[in-house]
Design an enzyme around this catalytic site. Sequence first.
Site, PDB file in Angstrom:
ATOM      1  N   PRO A 111       8.001   2.111   7.682  1.00 50.58           N
ATOM      2  CA  PRO A 111       7.849   1.315   8.911  1.00 50.58           C
ATOM      3  C   PRO A 111       6.436   0.761   9.049  1.00 50.58           C
ATOM      4  O   PRO A 111       5.450   1.426   8.728  1.00 50.58           O
ATOM      5  CB  PRO A 111       8.146   2.325  10.029  1.00 50.58           C
ATOM      6  CG  PRO A 111       8.912   3.420   9.380  1.00 50.58           C
ATOM      7  CD  PRO A 111       8.419   3.495   7.965  1.00 50.58           C
ATOM      8  N   ALA A 114       3.255   2.385  11.591  1.00 51.06           N
ATOM      9  CA  ALA A 114       3.746   3.622  12.196  1.00 51.06           C
ATOM     10  C   ALA A 114       2.970   4.857  11.772  1.00 51.06           C
ATOM     11  O   ALA A 114       3.345   5.977  12.116  1.00 51.06           O
ATOM     12  CB  ALA A 114       5.235   3.809  11.854  1.00 51.06           C
ATOM     13  N   SER A 118       1.964   1.951   5.492  1.00 47.63           N
ATOM     14  CA  SER A 118       2.711   0.805   4.975  1.00 47.63           C
ATOM     15  C   SER A 118       1.779  -0.266   4.421  1.00 47.63           C
ATOM     16  O   SER A 118       2.021  -0.816   3.339  1.00 47.63           O
ATOM     17  CB  SER A 118       3.608   0.210   6.061  1.00 47.63           C
ATOM     18  OG  SER A 118       2.843  -0.227   7.166  1.00 47.63           O
ATOM     19  N   ALA A 120      -1.307  -0.012   3.280  1.00 50.63           N
ATOM     20  CA  ALA A 120      -1.959   0.430   2.046  1.00 50.63           C
ATOM     21  C   ALA A 120      -1.005   0.348   0.868  1.00 50.63           C
ATOM     22  O   ALA A 120      -1.383  -0.099  -0.225  1.00 50.63           O
ATOM     23  CB  ALA A 120      -2.474   1.858   2.209  1.00 50.63           C
ATOM     24  N   ALA A 121       0.241   0.763   1.068  1.00 47.28           N
ATOM     25  CA  ALA A 121       1.218   0.718  -0.016  1.00 47.28           C
ATOM     26  C   ALA A 121       1.500  -0.710  -0.457  1.00 47.28           C
ATOM     27  O   ALA A 121       1.602  -1.001  -1.659  1.00 47.28           O
ATOM     28  CB  ALA A 121       2.510   1.411   0.417  1.00 47.28           C
ATOM     29  N   ASP A 163      -6.146   6.002   2.880  1.00 52.80           N
ATOM     30  CA  ASP A 163      -4.784   5.504   2.699  1.00 52.80           C
ATOM     31  C   ASP A 163      -4.595   4.858   1.331  1.00 52.80           C
ATOM     32  O   ASP A 163      -3.604   5.125   0.632  1.00 52.80           O
ATOM     33  CB  ASP A 163      -4.450   4.492   3.789  1.00 52.80           C
ATOM     34  CG  ASP A 163      -4.248   5.131   5.151  1.00 52.80           C
ATOM     35  OD1 ASP A 163      -4.693   6.267   5.351  1.00 52.80           O
ATOM     36  OD2 ASP A 163      -3.644   4.477   6.024  1.00 52.80           O
TER      37      ASP A 163
END
Length: 336
Positions: A111, A114, A118, A120-121, A163
């Site tokens: 999400p 949240a 997210s 960073a990925a 992160d």
Amino acid sequence: MITASAPGKVYLFGEHAVVYGEPAVPCAIERRATVTVEERSDGRLRVHAEDLSLDGFTVEYSSDGETPDVDVSPDLVEAAIGYVDAAVTQARDAADASDVGFDITVDSEIPLGAGLGSSAAVVVAGIDAATRELGVELSVEEIAERAYRAEYEVQEGQASRADTFCSATGGAVRVEGDDCRSIDAPDLPFVIGFDGGAGNTGRLVAGVRDLRERYPFAADTVSTIGDLVRQGERTLTEATGSDPNAGPDVVEELGTLMDFNHGLLSALGVSSRSLDRMVWAARDAGAHGAKLTGAGGGGCIVALDPTDETETALRFTPGCEAGFRAALDTEGVCVE
């Protein structure tokens, strides 16, 4: 065409304090963002996004300040593609290809906003996919460094390395200032609750900074979080030094520290009613510990519970949109 993926994360301990040079221990989880990149010849970017807590959409634009023409709130578009733009900038720089364009598809199980990493990925996977598409293969360390620079730019200097380093390397990591390294950790029984919302990271970080500057005891609270992280790291070290599987005593100790950490974060004003409600639902269900994860203000909590009780309780907690188990992901960024 290249596809790469990278994991999200939860903070075992240390969010917010890590911004001030205190240590933090994030752990990668088996929820990933996948980015597919294909070079195009006209210098434009075409971004198709799915599953980012937004309706799926596609935008096409140049990188010279042109505004994407799409029927979505400008704030949501900025949130969805700002990190993609930053990843593209880093990939172009690494490959010395400043004018190249890309078709980019982002598909994420994480999400948006949240507290599960997210952005960073997406940045980590995007940099890896884009540089490989241009014939350049970066080390994991350089991907992590460039991803940090991207987040630092988007977050206007308020990002930490935690992160992006965790997403690039996978597993559990320890971050303290510029010192980032992987650490051993047992397979912990993570359960996550999600309230369906998202906090404003910049506003929350600024709020902690204001408290820290106004009140000495707020600065002491940040330092105390750092001390708590160091105690948690010692607990992890002792656990993995003797047994790769976390026994009940180790999980109980880590849970107690998580409870302390949540209380300190609440004192700094970054929790919310929905997060507190999920934390207490997890504790009442028998979790060893529970805390918010990430910037706070809304989003996710993480609990430790090897049973099904916390996951079940969260699903029946008012304001909780989803409760799910998420195992430690020992693999970082990779090509699909």
